[in-house]
Design an enzyme around this catalytic site. Structure first.
Site, PDB file in Angstrom:
ATOM      1  N   TYR A 180      -1.443  -0.694  10.245  1.00 19.99           N
ATOM      2  CA  TYR A 180      -1.602  -1.049   8.828  1.00 19.99           C
ATOM      3  C   TYR A 180      -0.334  -0.685   8.056  1.00 19.99           C
ATOM      4  O   TYR A 180       0.187  -1.489   7.270  1.00 19.99           O
ATOM      5  CB  TYR A 180      -2.813  -0.308   8.261  1.00 19.99           C
ATOM      6  CG  TYR A 180      -3.111  -0.596   6.807  1.00 19.99           C
ATOM      7  CD1 TYR A 180      -3.628  -1.828   6.414  1.00 19.99           C
ATOM      8  CD2 TYR A 180      -2.878   0.375   5.824  1.00 19.99           C
ATOM      9  CE1 TYR A 180      -3.902  -2.094   5.075  1.00 19.99           C
ATOM     10  CE2 TYR A 180      -3.156   0.122   4.490  1.00 19.99           C
ATOM     11  CZ  TYR A 180      -3.667  -1.106   4.119  1.00 19.99           C
ATOM     12  OH  TYR A 180      -3.940  -1.372   2.795  1.00 19.99           O
TER      13      TYR A 180
ATOM     14  N   SER B  47       0.861  -1.191   0.000  1.00 17.06           N
ATOM     15  CA  SER B  47       0.000   0.000   0.000  1.00 17.06           C
ATOM     16  C   SER B  47       0.889   1.231   0.000  1.00 17.06           C
ATOM     17  O   SER B  47       2.018   1.198   0.519  1.00 17.06           O
ATOM     18  CB  SER B  47      -0.889   0.013   1.251  1.00 17.06           C
ATOM     19  OG  SER B  47      -1.535   1.270   1.378  1.00 17.06           O
TER      20      SER B  47
HETATM   21  N1  LIG Z   1      -8.800  -0.568  -1.760  1.00 17.85           N
HETATM   22  C1  LIG Z   1      -7.769   0.252  -1.532  1.00 17.85           C
HETATM   23  O1  LIG Z   1      -7.884   1.470  -1.630  1.00 17.85           O
HETATM   24  C2  LIG Z   1      -6.408  -0.318  -1.195  1.00 17.85           C
HETATM   25  C3  LIG Z   1      -5.326   0.562  -1.145  1.00 17.85           C
HETATM   26  C4  LIG Z   1      -4.066   0.077  -0.850  1.00 17.85           C
HETATM   27  C5  LIG Z   1      -3.881  -1.277  -0.607  1.00 17.85           C
HETATM   28  N2  LIG Z   1      -4.956  -2.118  -0.651  1.00 17.85           N
HETATM   29  C6  LIG Z   1      -4.695  -3.535  -0.389  1.00 17.85           C
HETATM   30  O2  LIG Z   1      -5.270  -4.309  -1.415  1.00 17.85           O
HETATM   31  C7  LIG Z   1      -5.586  -5.607  -0.912  1.00 17.85           C
HETATM   32  C8  LIG Z   1      -7.009  -5.954  -1.284  1.00 17.85           C
HETATM   33  O3  LIG Z   1      -7.863  -5.001  -0.684  1.00 17.85           O
HETATM   34  P1  LIG Z   1      -9.345  -4.685  -1.224  1.00 17.85           P
HETATM   35  O4  LIG Z   1      -9.452  -3.218  -1.298  1.00 17.85           O
HETATM   36  O5  LIG Z   1      -9.657  -5.505  -2.413  1.00 17.85           O
HETATM   37  O6  LIG Z   1     -10.207  -5.115   0.047  1.00 17.85           O
HETATM   38  P2  LIG Z   1     -11.188  -6.330   0.297  1.00 17.85           P
HETATM   39  O7  LIG Z   1     -11.618  -6.215   1.721  1.00 17.85           O
HETATM   40  O8  LIG Z   1     -12.233  -6.357  -0.753  1.00 17.85           O
HETATM   41  O9  LIG Z   1     -10.253  -7.609   0.107  1.00 17.85           O
HETATM   42  C9  LIG Z   1      -9.486  -8.132   1.165  1.00 17.85           C
HETATM   43  C10 LIG Z   1      -9.861  -9.597   1.301  1.00 17.85           C
HETATM   44  O10 LIG Z   1      -9.042 -10.190   2.313  1.00 17.85           O
HETATM   45  C11 LIG Z   1      -9.845 -11.154   2.971  1.00 17.85           C
HETATM   46  N3  LIG Z   1      -9.335 -11.526   4.286  1.00 17.85           N
HETATM   47  C12 LIG Z   1      -9.337 -10.781   5.426  1.00 17.85           C
HETATM   48  N4  LIG Z   1      -8.848 -11.505   6.435  1.00 17.85           N
HETATM   49  C13 LIG Z   1      -8.507 -12.725   5.925  1.00 17.85           C
HETATM   50  C14 LIG Z   1      -7.957 -13.909   6.498  1.00 17.85           C
HETATM   51  N5  LIG Z   1      -7.665 -13.996   7.800  1.00 17.85           N
HETATM   52  N6  LIG Z   1      -7.748 -14.970   5.679  1.00 17.85           N
HETATM   53  C15 LIG Z   1      -8.048 -14.907   4.359  1.00 17.85           C
HETATM   54  N7  LIG Z   1      -8.594 -13.811   3.777  1.00 17.85           N
HETATM   55  C16 LIG Z   1      -8.810 -12.729   4.566  1.00 17.85           C
HETATM   56  C17 LIG Z   1     -11.210 -10.484   3.081  1.00 17.85           C
HETATM   57  O11 LIG Z   1     -12.245 -11.432   3.323  1.00 17.85           O
HETATM   58  C18 LIG Z   1     -11.312  -9.771   1.740  1.00 17.85           C
HETATM   59  O12 LIG Z   1     -12.017 -10.548   0.785  1.00 17.85           O
HETATM   60  C19 LIG Z   1      -5.301  -5.558   0.585  1.00 17.85           C
HETATM   61  O13 LIG Z   1      -4.024  -6.107   0.831  1.00 17.85           O
HETATM   62  C20 LIG Z   1      -5.298  -4.072   0.892  1.00 17.85           C
HETATM   63  O14 LIG Z   1      -4.521  -3.762   2.027  1.00 17.85           O
HETATM   64  C21 LIG Z   1      -6.202  -1.685  -0.944  1.00 17.85           C
END
Ligand SMILES: NC(=O)c1ccc[n+]([C@@H]2O[C@H](COP(=O)([O-])OP(=O)(O)OC[C@H]3O[C@@H](n4cnc5c(N)ncnc54)[C@H](O)[C@@H]3O)[C@@H](O)[C@H]2O)c1
Length: 252
Positions: free
Chosen positions: A157, A144
């Protein structure tokens, strides 16, 4: 994109970005194994892929449980006979709301964040690596911009995501000569399907003001970079943290 057709990709963490990445990789001919704590979510995304003619198998696992992560990788290898790519993507995004600052944040918030976002990434790495070393494949971690932005909030985080980039650099350095590659993507604000509904418009406007592009990110923006990094076009990209953030952060 060259070099994805017929390859086997495990995506650890479905949801917004993982689900879209499954769709993109499958559209390039890859065989996708899609794991998530939330089986219904993984099934939903896998179903969407199959509707479009792609191959995607959903699987329930818990990234805080090393044995469960091993079961994910074993099941993928048993299903398709090999693993070429790992997209290590899951994170606990619920803890962010209690991730206040270093003085007041509960250590339970730190422990849960690190357990999923960082310790879980190590589990994913060690259980996927033997397969990926055999296939001379690649790993892409989702970090991130928070890892390097120096924000006044959500320190746990940010620490977890900075740790992911350290893990990635270790993997690239330790096994690069063996013909595998590891990279990390640092997404900026990505308006996933869930965030489009749950994030207030005022908060989205505020994020957009700090972005050098005319829109915020979409899950497809990250999926495209994952596909490129796994493809033959990414063959000489190794050990990098690549920001896909519309220019929100500028780094040398
Ligand atoms: N959306 C954003 O703006 C953003 C920005 C920077 C980084 N990210 C990163 O991108 C990645 C995906 O995020 P997203 O936005 O698609 O969110 P999201 O919540 O849709 O996806 C994250 C997934 O991780 C799963 N998860 C959580 N705990 C878990 C566990 N113990 N075991 C297995 N799965 C688990 C959740 O069920 C979820 O489906 C993450 O690593 C997040 O930190 C997202």
């Amino acid at each position: 994109m060259r070099g994805l057709d017929g390859k086997v990709a495990v995506i650890a963490g479905a949801g917004g970005i993982g689900g879209e990445t499954a769709a993109r990789l499958a559209s390039e001919g890859a065989l996708v194994f899609l794991g998530d704590l939330d089986l219904a979510s993984a099934e939903d995304h896998a179903g969407r892929v199959r509707t479009k003619g792609g191959t995607c198998v959903p699987f329930a696992y818990d990234q805080t449980d090393d044995a469960s992560v091993k079961a994910l990788m074993d099941a993928a290898a048993a299903q398709f006979g090999r693993i070429d790519f790992l997209h290590a993507n899951a994170a606990d995004l619920r803890t962010i709301f209690d991730d206040s600052d270093a003085l007041s944040v509960g250590l339970d918030v730190f422990d849960q964040t690190i357990s999923v976002n960082l310790r879980g990434m190590l589990s994913c790495t060690r259980h996927a690596l033997p397969h990926i070393l055999r296939s001379k494949g690649a790993i892409v971690y989702t970090s991130s911009t928070a890892a390097h932005a120096g924000e006044p909030v959500r320190p746990c985080y940010a620490m977890s995501k900075a740790g992911v980039t350290a893990l990635m650099r270790h993997v690239a350095s330790r096994w690069g000569k063996d013909g595998i590659r590891a990279n990390a993507i640092a997404p900026g604000m990505i308006i996933t399907e869930r965030l489009a509904v749950t994030m207030a418009q005022s908060a989205q406007d505020e994020m957009l003001a700090g972005c050098r592009s005319p829109r915020l990110g979409r899950s497809a923006d990250i999926a495209a970079m994952v596909a490129m990094l796994f493809s033959d076009d990414g063959a000489w990209i190794n050990g990098q943290v690549i920001a896909v953030d519309g220019g929100s952060t500028l780094r040398p």
